[in-house]
Write a protein that holds these residues in place. Structure first.
Motif, PDB file in Angstrom:
ATOM      1  N   SER B   2       0.814  -1.215   0.000  1.00  0.00           N
ATOM      2  CA  SER B   2       0.000   0.000   0.000  1.00  0.00           C
ATOM      3  C   SER B   2       0.845   1.261   0.000  1.00  0.00           C
ATOM      4  N   TYR B  33      -4.564   8.190   9.693  1.00  0.00           N
ATOM      5  CA  TYR B  33      -5.602   7.684  10.586  1.00  0.00           C
ATOM      6  C   TYR B  33      -5.023   6.536  11.401  1.00  0.00           C
ATOM      7  N   TYR B  35      -6.307   3.170  13.652  1.00  0.00           N
ATOM      8  CA  TYR B  35      -7.409   2.290  13.998  1.00  0.00           C
ATOM      9  C   TYR B  35      -6.886   1.163  14.887  1.00  0.00           C
ATOM     10  N   LEU B  43     -12.857  -2.642  13.331  1.00  0.00           N
ATOM     11  CA  LEU B  43     -11.871  -1.562  13.291  1.00  0.00           C
ATOM     12  C   LEU B  43     -12.416  -0.366  14.040  1.00  0.00           C
ATOM     13  N   LEU B  88      -4.353  -5.330  17.183  1.00  0.00           N
ATOM     14  CA  LEU B  88      -3.639  -4.942  15.968  1.00  0.00           C
ATOM     15  C   LEU B  88      -3.939  -3.468  15.748  1.00  0.00           C
ATOM     16  N   PHE B  90      -3.681  -0.382  13.267  1.00  0.00           N
ATOM     17  CA  PHE B  90      -3.465  -0.033  11.872  1.00  0.00           C
ATOM     18  C   PHE B  90      -3.329   1.469  11.719  1.00  0.00           C
ATOM     19  N   GLU B 101     -10.159   7.225  -0.517  1.00  0.00           N
ATOM     20  CA  GLU B 101      -9.971   5.887   0.028  1.00  0.00           C
ATOM     21  C   GLU B 101      -8.803   5.923   0.996  1.00  0.00           C
ATOM     22  N   LEU B 102      -8.852   4.994   1.942  1.00  0.00           N
ATOM     23  CA  LEU B 102      -7.763   4.855   2.898  1.00  0.00           C
ATOM     24  C   LEU B 102      -6.818   3.745   2.432  1.00  0.00           C
ATOM     25  N   PHE B 104      -4.126   1.284   3.932  1.00  0.00           N
ATOM     26  CA  PHE B 104      -3.721   0.774   5.240  1.00  0.00           C
ATOM     27  C   PHE B 104      -2.319   0.188   5.207  1.00  0.00           C
ATOM     28  N   GLY B 105      -1.606   0.386   6.305  1.00  0.00           N
ATOM     29  CA  GLY B 105      -0.359  -0.326   6.508  1.00  0.00           C
ATOM     30  C   GLY B 105      -0.650  -1.749   6.942  1.00  0.00           C
TER      31      GLY B 105
END
Lengths: 113, 113
Positions: B2, B33, B35, B43, B88, B90, B101-102, B104-105
């Motif tokens: 990503s 962001y 999460y 999430l 977890l 994120f 759109e996001l 994510f790592g």
């Protein structure tokens, strides 16, 4: 505050069958996004819906945004093993501060061959 | 891939301790962001930064804090850790704010013993 709910929580599907997962918000949404998270992976963006009644297709996936912009659905036809994962919807309320993208709890999809 | 980098990937620590999670957003993305994903809880939105400023806050505990630096990387600080903080975490980034759109790592998995 805004809540985004998804049903079902779990979906067991036989390969080749169709299924639908639903997303409902307690408030009107400005837009809704769908993400897929494979087991052990991170969420990956699938699509965004903005307009009331909007329908978008991606191959075997059909996404719909409700007329009242409070619900959405994801329909998958002819399920394949590659469809395994958790599908999340995420929405921003029209009155929320603009960063606050709220995710539903997800529908975990298991596909049996 | 990503383009969002999170470190560390795994972290094991004891109750009462403090940890820092780091996130480098995609090149050019101004929004970051955070999460939290716990088992069976989906999430949970924690906080969002845009170009160094806090923009939106979710259900982030007072023991948690975050910041975004001038180079746009972000850190999430978790202190006085409890067993229930195991999750977890994120980080996601987006170009602007409320419509994108996001990305994510891969997440940082924190285990508190």
């Amino acid at each position: 505050g805004q809540q985004v709910m998804q049903i079902p929580q779990y979906q067991h599907v036989q390969e080749g069958e169709d299924f639908t997962t639903y997303c409902n918000s307690s408030t009107t949404l400005s837009n809704i996004q769908w993400y897929k998270q494979r087991p052990g992976g991170h969420p990956v963006f699938l699509i965004q819906l903005v307009k009331s009644g909007e329908v978008k297709k991606q191959k075997r996936l059909t996404f719909q945004f409700g007329e009242a912009k409070k619900n959405s659905s994801l329909h998958i036809t002819a399920t394949q093993t590659t469809d395994v994962g958790t599908y999340f919807c995420a929405g921003r309320g029209t009155t929320d501060s603009w960063g606050k993208l709220q995710f539903g709890a997800g529908t975990q999809v298991v596909v049996t061959p | 891939d990503s383009g969002v980098t999170q470190t560390p990937k795994h972290l094991i620590t004891a109750t009462g301790q403090r940890v820092t999670l780091r996130c480098s957003p995609r090149s050019g993305d101004l929004s970051v962001y955070w999460y939290q994903q716990s088992l069976d809880q989906g999430l949970q939105f924690l906080i969002q930064y845009y170009n160094g400023e806090e923009r939106a806050k979710g259900n982030i505990l007072e023991r948690f804090s975050a910041q975004q630096f001038p180079d746009l990387h972000s850190e999430l600080n978790l202190s006085s850790l409890e067993l229930g903080d195991s999750a977890l975490y994120f980080c996601a980034s987006s170009v602007v704010d409320s419509t994108g759109e996001l990305f994510f790592g891969e997440g940082s998995r924190l285990t508190v013993l």
